[in-house]
Design a protein around this motif. Sequence first.
Motif, PDB file in Angstrom:
ATOM      1  N   LEU A 154       5.984   3.482  -0.623  1.00  0.00           N
ATOM      2  CA  LEU A 154       5.462   2.116  -0.565  1.00  0.00           C
ATOM      3  C   LEU A 154       5.650   1.533   0.832  1.00  0.00           C
ATOM      4  O   LEU A 154       6.718   1.628   1.426  1.00  0.00           O
ATOM      5  CB  LEU A 154       6.196   1.226  -1.582  1.00  0.00           C
ATOM      6  N   LYS A 155       4.593   0.921   1.367  1.00  0.00           N
ATOM      7  CA  LYS A 155       4.665   0.216   2.653  1.00  0.00           C
ATOM      8  C   LYS A 155       4.211  -1.229   2.431  1.00  0.00           C
ATOM      9  O   LYS A 155       3.187  -1.467   1.791  1.00  0.00           O
ATOM     10  CB  LYS A 155       3.745   0.867   3.702  1.00  0.00           C
ATOM     11  N   ASP A 210      -3.691   0.048  -2.695  1.00  0.00           N
ATOM     12  CA  ASP A 210      -4.455   1.120  -2.027  1.00  0.00           C
ATOM     13  C   ASP A 210      -3.524   2.262  -1.616  1.00  0.00           C
ATOM     14  O   ASP A 210      -2.405   2.028  -1.169  1.00  0.00           O
ATOM     15  CB  ASP A 210      -5.157   0.577  -0.777  1.00  0.00           C
ATOM     16  N   GLN A 211      -4.029   3.499  -1.786  1.00  0.00           N
ATOM     17  CA  GLN A 211      -3.311   4.668  -1.284  1.00  0.00           C
ATOM     18  C   GLN A 211      -4.116   5.202  -0.095  1.00  0.00           C
ATOM     19  O   GLN A 211      -5.295   5.501  -0.223  1.00  0.00           O
ATOM     20  CB  GLN A 211      -3.167   5.741  -2.360  1.00  0.00           C
ATOM     21  N   VAL A 212      -3.470   5.272   1.064  1.00  0.00           N
ATOM     22  CA  VAL A 212      -4.206   5.533   2.305  1.00  0.00           C
ATOM     23  C   VAL A 212      -3.713   6.808   2.982  1.00  0.00           C
ATOM     24  O   VAL A 212      -2.521   7.000   3.172  1.00  0.00           O
ATOM     25  CB  VAL A 212      -4.039   4.349   3.301  1.00  0.00           C
ATOM     26  N   GLU A 213      -4.679   7.640   3.352  1.00  0.00           N
ATOM     27  CA  GLU A 213      -4.389   8.818   4.184  1.00  0.00           C
ATOM     28  C   GLU A 213      -5.061   8.585   5.527  1.00  0.00           C
ATOM     29  O   GLU A 213      -6.243   8.227   5.591  1.00  0.00           O
ATOM     30  CB  GLU A 213      -4.933  10.085   3.520  1.00  0.00           C
ATOM     31  N   ILE A 214      -4.340   8.766   6.616  1.00  0.00           N
ATOM     32  CA  ILE A 214      -4.876   8.540   7.959  1.00  0.00           C
ATOM     33  C   ILE A 214      -5.430   9.846   8.525  1.00  0.00           C
ATOM     34  O   ILE A 214      -4.759  10.891   8.505  1.00  0.00           O
ATOM     35  CB  ILE A 214      -3.789   7.981   8.904  1.00  0.00           C
ATOM     36  N   VAL A 244       0.850  -1.191   0.000  1.00  0.00           N
ATOM     37  CA  VAL A 244       0.000   0.000   0.000  1.00  0.00           C
ATOM     38  C   VAL A 244       0.887   1.243   0.000  1.00  0.00           C
ATOM     39  O   VAL A 244       2.074   1.180   0.322  1.00  0.00           O
ATOM     40  CB  VAL A 244      -0.958   0.018   1.217  1.00  0.00           C
ATOM     41  N   PHE A 245       0.275   2.395  -0.339  1.00  0.00           N
ATOM     42  CA  PHE A 245       1.039   3.635  -0.506  1.00  0.00           C
ATOM     43  C   PHE A 245       0.544   4.725   0.436  1.00  0.00           C
ATOM     44  O   PHE A 245      -0.651   4.818   0.733  1.00  0.00           O
ATOM     45  CB  PHE A 245       0.929   4.122  -1.960  1.00  0.00           C
ATOM     46  N   THR A 246       1.481   5.560   0.878  1.00  0.00           N
ATOM     47  CA  THR A 246       1.132   6.745   1.654  1.00  0.00           C
ATOM     48  C   THR A 246       0.647   7.828   0.683  1.00  0.00           C
ATOM     49  O   THR A 246       0.827   7.690  -0.536  1.00  0.00           O
ATOM     50  CB  THR A 246       2.362   7.274   2.427  1.00  0.00           C
ATOM     51  N   PRO A 247       0.049   8.929   1.194  1.00  0.00           N
ATOM     52  CA  PRO A 247      -0.378  10.013   0.286  1.00  0.00           C
ATOM     53  C   PRO A 247       0.760  10.568  -0.566  1.00  0.00           C
ATOM     54  O   PRO A 247       0.535  11.066  -1.680  1.00  0.00           O
ATOM     55  CB  PRO A 247      -0.919  11.073   1.247  1.00  0.00           C
ATOM     56  N   ASN A 297      -8.077   6.021  -1.484  1.00  0.00           N
ATOM     57  CA  ASN A 297      -8.273   6.392  -2.890  1.00  0.00           C
ATOM     58  C   ASN A 297      -9.325   7.504  -3.013  1.00  0.00           C
ATOM     59  O   ASN A 297     -10.154   7.505  -3.919  1.00  0.00           O
ATOM     60  CB  ASN A 297      -8.709   5.175  -3.718  1.00  0.00           C
ATOM     61  N   GLY A 298      -9.310   8.429  -2.034  1.00  0.00           N
ATOM     62  CA  GLY A 298     -10.215   9.579  -2.085  1.00  0.00           C
ATOM     63  C   GLY A 298     -11.522   9.395  -1.346  1.00  0.00           C
ATOM     64  O   GLY A 298     -12.296  10.336  -1.204  1.00  0.00           O
TER      65      GLY A 298
END
Length: 754
Positions: A425-426, A469-473, A418-421, A455-456
């Motif tokens: 890559l994590k 997935d791109q994830v913002e916390i 998965v990706f950070t904003p 993803n928005g």
Amino acid sequence: MKEKKKEYFSQYYSEDERRVIKSKYRDILKRAEPFIQGDDLKQIRKAFDLSMDAHKEMRRKSGEPYIYHPLEVALICVEEIGLGPTSIVCALLHDVVEDTDLTLEDIEADFGSKVARIIDGLTKIAENFEQSQSAQAENFRKMLLTLSEDVRVILIKLADRLHNMRTLESMARNSQLKIAHETIYIYAPLAHRLGLYQIKSELEDLYLKYNEPEAYKSIANKLKSRKKKREEFIEKFMEPIAKRLKAADIDFYIKGRPKHIYSIWNKLRKQNTTFENIYDLFAIRIILKNISPEATDREKAACWLAYSIVTDEYKPNPDRLKDWISTPRSNGYESLHTTVMSHTGVWVEVQIRTERMDDVAERGYAAHWKYKGADTSLNKPLDQWINQVRETLEAKDNSAMEFLEDFRGNLYNEEVFVFTPKGDLKVIRKGSTVLDFAYEIHTEIGSKCTAGKLNGHLVPISHVLENGDQVEILTTKTQKPSEDWLRFVVTTKAKARIKDALKEENKTYVADGKEIINKKLKILNIENSLETLNQLRAYFNKKDYNELYYFFGKGYIQPDEIRKFKSEREALENKRKKIALKEEDYKTAKSFEKAIRKSKGQDHLLIGDDLQELDYTLSKCCNPIPGDDVFGFLTVNEGIKVHRTSCPNSQQLLTSYGNRVIKAQWSSQVEKAYQVSIEMSGVDRMGIIQDISTVISEELHINMRGLNVETDGGFFTGNIKVFVFDTKHLDKLIRKLGKISGINSVKRLRSEAA
């Protein structure tokens, strides 16, 4: 000097044994030659002489000199794992502190602090803690404490375990089961995590050989009988690919090997199919040669070129492409996998990798040292994992069993990317949630996490993440961890941090719970002793005392439940009055077996023998019947329970509490009906229930306790409870039912209801 040594050891070893010892020692030196420098040879010789002297009077169960074992462990270290002189010294000495009068101080004086530290990690702790805790779990935690300093501790331990499994035949049956289950529970997953594919596969196969011997023999024989056809198929399949690879000036060689026996057995069990219906019984591996490990871009380009050649010749399954070259697994594994359709209509798995990648895939972490100078990023995934182990170990107040379960949960898992904003890559464990990801970034972010933007789109913290997935916390200052979070997080780091945060809050409940239990025990006139608390913990199925106190303090368990515990305990005490097992008999298998020998002059439990003085019950979780491979297990509250070796609970019992396991066998006097559950599936048709009943009641005269059938879309699944005399009787019933028109599958359930 040599003559004196020869004369000295002649009283302990025969001429043939000395010849074998000499041969094994020379093999070690020959394999280690590329690594030896300075005074390495002198140190190895000194370790060999010390081990020879320390173990001179010791013999293995097979009757062989004990010195064979450290020599074989050292050979596995250098030959199969690729370790160097320090590891050879440690392998030769790994049992001397535990088995002889030599101390760690003696080792440090002769070989230095590094060797002494590794030997300490390999030496078992004294079993002087509470009965409720597991010696195996405590020893494993101790060994891992050294892992964060020196991974060789684990690698040598895996070599030690591999040789023990290879020589398991001479051990008693209960010891075989204990060691085999411990191996599949911890050591095979650990080998997997460290990338030691060959060792992991052999450990799994050897587990199956001793736990399910008939299944093992059956699959091994079928693989052997099809070997020639398999080789012919590989040759024909590779012919057009080989031509194209040569034309493209790619230097390569082929490895074609069947899947190992354990993985085939697992597939048969999970897919409920037959050996003949499994098509991907083997994988073809294309190894690309003469590509410099320093040129990682060239490695990738060569693999993708080979992939395009394979898929030009054979049509690939687009859902089965696995690219572990662009993003390696967390154990460092790199390879391209694709599944293609052969011209004969059979799916074939093709793996493409370079020699370096293959070396890392086969020998794991040890192989990384060889290439570390070429690319320091190669060790990054494994270093990250070792850091996770270190974090897990920091939670010192966890019970040994809780630690073991958390640690094991992170061994066999797959990863998602998965990706950070910002696009970083994590790599995290498959099944991880938004909250797991938040804790992976930082503890404070995890503790304040309220939601995620995926993803928005807004998603809850329990949302499970998928590849890409791109994830913002999203966080708030007022948020704090809750007990409910533990239900959906999966990573060890997230669990540990949440538990840490909850501990302060829970201290009040723990204190309240302790007070509630103390008062109730006093009212009911029950002695408030360590034994009583252990029995309460086991009765309410809690991992440790704090959890027991917490559940009472929180009100999840009512005080009156202790009254029920008392009445059940008294009933069991009355039932077991005819045997008197002392408290120390609970601690070691040896003293327990002494009690058995006193009762009947035997070293095992006879099931079904009316004269047997030891009381026992057949476990309801697996309902063993005569003919089943079984073992006895000494419980805290319910005496001896007899389990099948294939019981779903056997792995935990044999691994965590091996000292309570005793040998058990069926008495030939047994003539009694036992209940078993059978599962069936097939095509639904008119009259099929009547045909099933006819076979059971009229043909075989078997009593049937219950029949439950469900149909869906023209197919049915059914569960029957029947009474049979033994496994032969059961096998005959299964064969007869399998011949009924429309029935596709008949099998005995591993876990059965009462």
